[in-house]
Design a protein around this motif. Structure first.
Motif: not given
Ligand code: HEM
Length: 144
Positions: A6-21
Motif C-alpha cells: 500500500h505504501s509503495y503503490w501510493a507512489y505509483i498512484v500519485l505519480i500517474i495522477l499528477i501526470i494525468a492532471v
C-alpha cells in the motif's frame, strides 16, 4: 507485507495522477487534440487508483489501527486524531476522490470536443488529487 505494498503503490498512484492532471491541464489550455495517448494516461490513473482502493481495504483490516478500533470502539477513535486520520478521514475521503476519478473518466468519454474532454479530466482528477494529498498520512509514510 500488505502495508508495504500500500505504501509503495501510493507512489505509483500519485505519480500517474499528477501526470494525468498536468497532461489534461496542458491539453486544455493549449487546445490540443485529445488523442490515444491522453486516453491511455487517464485510463492508467483510473486503474492505478482502483488497485490502490482494493489494497487499501486489505491494509485497513490488517492494520494495528483497526485492532485498536475493535478494542477501543468507534467513539474513542473519533476523539483521537492519531486514530481518526488513518481509520476514518483517509479511507472516506480517498473513496470520494476515487469516485470523482471514475465519474470524470466516464464523463470525459461522453464529451464531443477535445477541449471538453481535457477540461473534464482536469477538474475531476484535479480535485481528486487535492483530496488525496490532503488526507495522506504523511507522518506514517515518511517516518520509517
Ligand atoms: C489513492 C488511494 C490511496 C493512497 C494514495 C493511499 C496512501 C497511503 C499512504 C501513503 C499511507 C501511509 C503508508 C505507510 O504507513 O507507509 C497509507 C496508510 C493507510 N491507508 Fe491508504 N491510501 C489510499 C487508499 C486507501 C483506502 C481506500 C484505504 C481503506 C479503505 C486505506 C487505508 C489505509 C490505512 C488503514 C493506512 C494505515 C496503515 C497502517 O499504518 O497500518 N488507504 N495510505
Amino acid at each position: 507485507m500488505i502495508k508495504m505494498i500500500h505504501s509503495y503503490w501510493a507512489y505509483i498512484v500519485l505519480i500517474i495522477l499528477i501526470i494525468a492532471v498536468v497532461n489534461a491541464l496542458l491539453g486544455f489550455t493549449s487546445k490540443k487534440e485529445f488523442n490515444a495517448k491522453d486516453l491511455r494516461i487517464s485510463l492508467f490513473a483510473l486503474i492505478a487508483s482502483h488497485i490502490q482502493l482494493i489494497i487499501g481495504f486489505l491494509a485497513y483490516y490488517n492494520s494495528a489501527f483497526y485492532e485498536s478500533m475493535r478494542s477501543m470502539g468507534m467513539g474513542e477513535v473519533m476523539k483521537n486524531s492519531e486514530l481518526r486520520k488513518p481509520l476514518v478521514e483517509h479511507p472516506l475521503l480517498i473513496i470520494v476522490a476515487i469516485a470523482l476519478i471514475t465519474i470524470g473518466f466516464s464523463k470525459h468519454k461522453k464529451k464531443t470536443t477535445d477541449v471538453a474532454k481535457f477540461k473534464t479530466i482536469t477538474i475531476f482528477y484535479g480535485i481528486a488529487l487535492l483530496l488525496i494529498l490532503a488526507v495522506i498520512p504523511w507522518n506514517l509514510w515518511f517516518t520509517k
